[in-house]
Design a protein around this motif. Structure first.
Motif, mmCIF file in Angstrom:
data_model
loop_
_atom_site.group_PDB
_atom_site.id
_atom_site.type_symbol
_atom_site.label_atom_id
_atom_site.label_comp_id
_atom_site.label_asym_id
_atom_site.label_seq_id
_atom_site.Cartn_x
_atom_site.Cartn_y
_atom_site.Cartn_z
ATOM 1 N N THR A 270 -10.701 7.586 4.144
ATOM 2 C CA THR A 270 -11.944 8.244 3.739
ATOM 3 C C THR A 270 -13.145 7.360 4.049
ATOM 4 N N ALA A 271 -13.062 6.076 3.712
ATOM 5 C CA ALA A 271 -14.165 5.148 3.963
ATOM 6 C C ALA A 271 -14.335 4.874 5.455
ATOM 7 N N TRP A 272 -13.236 4.670 6.151
ATOM 8 C CA TRP A 272 -13.280 4.377 7.590
ATOM 9 C C TRP A 272 -13.843 5.553 8.371
ATOM 10 N N THR A 273 -13.390 6.767 8.049
ATOM 11 C CA THR A 273 -13.840 7.963 8.760
ATOM 12 C C THR A 273 -15.325 8.208 8.537
ATOM 13 N N ALA A 274 -15.796 7.994 7.315
ATOM 14 C CA ALA A 274 -17.226 8.189 7.028
ATOM 15 C C ALA A 274 -18.079 7.240 7.865
ATOM 16 N N ALA A 275 -17.653 5.980 7.952
ATOM 17 C CA ALA A 275 -18.420 5.012 8.740
ATOM 18 C C ALA A 275 -18.395 5.350 10.217
ATOM 19 N N GLN B 169 0.243 9.345 12.910
ATOM 20 C CA GLN B 169 -0.411 10.630 13.151
ATOM 21 C C GLN B 169 0.034 11.678 12.126
ATOM 22 N N VAL B 170 1.339 11.684 11.818
ATOM 23 C CA VAL B 170 1.851 12.635 10.831
ATOM 24 C C VAL B 170 1.265 12.338 9.456
ATOM 25 N N LEU B 171 1.246 11.075 9.065
ATOM 26 C CA LEU B 171 0.697 10.731 7.760
ATOM 27 C C LEU B 171 -0.781 11.071 7.685
ATOM 28 N N ARG B 172 -1.532 10.748 8.716
ATOM 29 C CA ARG B 172 -2.960 11.071 8.699
ATOM 30 C C ARG B 172 -3.153 12.576 8.561
ATOM 31 N N GLY B 173 -2.325 13.364 9.242
ATOM 32 C CA GLY B 173 -2.418 14.810 9.119
ATOM 33 C C GLY B 173 -2.123 15.290 7.710
ATOM 34 N N GLU B 174 -1.079 14.710 7.080
ATOM 35 C CA GLU B 174 -0.738 15.082 5.713
ATOM 36 C C GLU B 174 -1.883 14.775 4.743
ATOM 37 N N LEU B 175 -2.637 13.722 5.045
ATOM 38 C CA LEU B 175 -3.730 13.311 4.171
ATOM 39 C C LEU B 175 -5.045 14.005 4.497
ATOM 40 N N GLY B 176 -5.045 14.861 5.522
ATOM 41 C CA GLY B 176 -6.251 15.606 5.872
ATOM 42 C C GLY B 176 -7.122 14.949 6.911
ATOM 43 N N PHE B 177 -6.559 14.007 7.669
ATOM 44 C CA PHE B 177 -7.319 13.316 8.696
ATOM 45 C C PHE B 177 -6.654 13.492 10.052
ATOM 46 N N GLY B 178 -6.255 14.727 10.372
ATOM 47 C CA GLY B 178 -5.564 14.988 11.626
ATOM 48 C C GLY B 178 -6.475 14.859 12.843
ATOM 49 N N LEU C 4 0.828 -1.209 0.000
ATOM 50 C CA LEU C 4 0.000 0.000 0.000
ATOM 51 C C LEU C 4 0.861 1.257 0.000
ATOM 52 N N HIS C 5 0.323 2.317 -0.626
ATOM 53 C CA HIS C 5 0.998 3.610 -0.650
ATOM 54 C C HIS C 5 0.052 4.690 -0.120
ATOM 55 N N ARG C 6 0.446 5.954 -0.219
ATOM 56 C CA ARG C 6 -0.364 7.049 0.310
ATOM 57 C C ARG C 6 -1.771 7.082 -0.284
ATOM 58 N N GLY C 7 -1.878 6.774 -1.559
ATOM 59 C CA GLY C 7 -3.194 6.787 -2.195
ATOM 60 C C GLY C 7 -4.137 5.780 -1.558
ATOM 61 N N HIS C 8 -3.619 4.589 -1.268
ATOM 62 C CA HIS C 8 -4.431 3.591 -0.580
ATOM 63 C C HIS C 8 -4.829 4.079 0.810
ATOM 64 N N ARG D 103 -10.979 12.077 -5.148
ATOM 65 C CA ARG D 103 -9.823 12.490 -5.940
ATOM 66 C C ARG D 103 -8.679 11.491 -5.778
ATOM 67 N N LEU D 104 -7.780 11.494 -6.755
ATOM 68 C CA LEU D 104 -6.610 10.628 -6.724
ATOM 69 C C LEU D 104 -5.405 11.440 -6.278
ATOM 70 N N LEU D 105 -4.700 10.958 -5.289
ATOM 71 C CA LEU D 105 -3.535 11.667 -4.795
ATOM 72 C C LEU D 105 -2.389 11.582 -5.800
ATOM 73 N N THR D 106 -1.614 12.645 -5.865
ATOM 74 C CA THR D 106 -0.455 12.679 -6.752
ATOM 75 C C THR D 106 0.788 13.056 -5.969
#
Length: 283
Positions: A26-31, A274-283, A16-20, A244-247
């Motif tokens: 996104t799916a986990w947070t919505a649920a 925690q840092v990665l989640r923050g970078e992806l907008g899930f801080g 898995l990478h950042r896009g995954h 959206r697809l991350l680039t």
């Protein structure tokens, strides 16, 4: 608990990478925000590319991110008979035909400059005598879903009413009329390789009660043919949310084939979840 059910359904063909991570979060947070259910599913019906070590790495990466999910995890390779039953049900209704043509043969038949991929064409069934001879030779074939027959089975009114609700980030939103003709007579199974993606994913979304399919925009076009299969099988159509697809810094989207930096590599380099989640907008 609400009725919202989301899922993350990776194929264990690589790490898995950042896009995954973005899609899973996104799916986990919505649920979790709705008090709903989050389902993890391993889509490993391609035995030539899927590996147990990648499946183990998926579970490790998602746990590191802080995600939790229902147990047991559904592994599609353990349920191939379920998908074969769907293909058989479609075939018994005359919705499928055998196609012995190779991808190259299909492309050659429509000229040197085709307007779309091989899957977007509709080669049609072989004449009965030709098909019998090819079967006698033991030639491999694919089962294709006939759009003409599907329209006949559903009826013109139901065909025209096929639609899905899109709540994602693409150019199309709201109630969208399906365009299965853009996919052509898609392959739903192969003689030697079993059922294809469209059958497995729609079957399992229905079985697991998924009410909102959250996935990348690269799978938006696949929705049209999947809604048709749902209608033919009498399954509910979920709401779709294509994100959206991350680039990366080079502007290219993260992809396994491009050897994008993996979550395992980020973890080994000392990055915290925690840092990665923050970078992806899930801080």
């Amino acid at each position: 608990m609400t009725g919202l059910v989301t899922r993350f359904a990776p194929s264990p063909t690589g790490l898995l990478h950042r896009g995954h991570a973005f899609s899973a979060l996104t799916a986990w947070t919505a649920a979790r925000a709705a008090g709903g259910r989050f389902v993890l599913r391993i889509e490993d019906i391609d035995p030539t590319r899927c590996r147990p070590e990648f499946e183990a790495a998926i579970l490790e990466d998602l746990a590191w991110l802080g995600l939790d999910w229902e147990k047991p995890v559904r592994r599609q390779s353990d349920h191939l008979a379920d998908f074969a039953a769907v293909v058989d049900a479609l075939d018994r209704r005359g919705l499928l035909y055998r196609c012995f043509r190779t991808r190259k043969e299909i492309l050659d038949a429509i000229g040197d400059a085709p307007h779309g991929p091989a899957e977007a064409v509709r080669p049609g069934p072989h004449p009965a005598e030709e098909e019998a001879a090819l079967l006698a030779e033991g030639r491999g074939y694919a089962w294709r879903l006939s759009l003409d027959r599907a329209r006949e089975v559903l009826g013109g009114r139901a065909w025209e009413a096929l639609a899905f609700v899109e709540e994602g980030e693409g150019d199309e939103r709201g109630l969208i009329r399906t365009r299965p003709e853009t996919a052509g007579d898609v392959v739903v199974a192969r003689k030697d390789a079993g059922s294809a993606y469209h059958v497995a994913v729609t079957h399992d979304d229905n079985l697991q009660g998924v009410t909102r399919v959250i996935r990348g925009l690269d799978l938006f076009e696949a929705t049209h043919i999947q809604v048709l299969i749902q209608a033919l099988m009498g399954w509910e159509t979920p709401v779709y949310q294509h994100h959206r697809l991350l680039t990366g810094a080079d502007g290219r989207r993260y992809a396994k084939r491009d050897r994008s930096v993996t979550l395992a590599e980020l973890r080994a380099a000392g990055m915290s979840p925690q840092v990665l989640r923050g970078e992806l907008g899930f801080g």
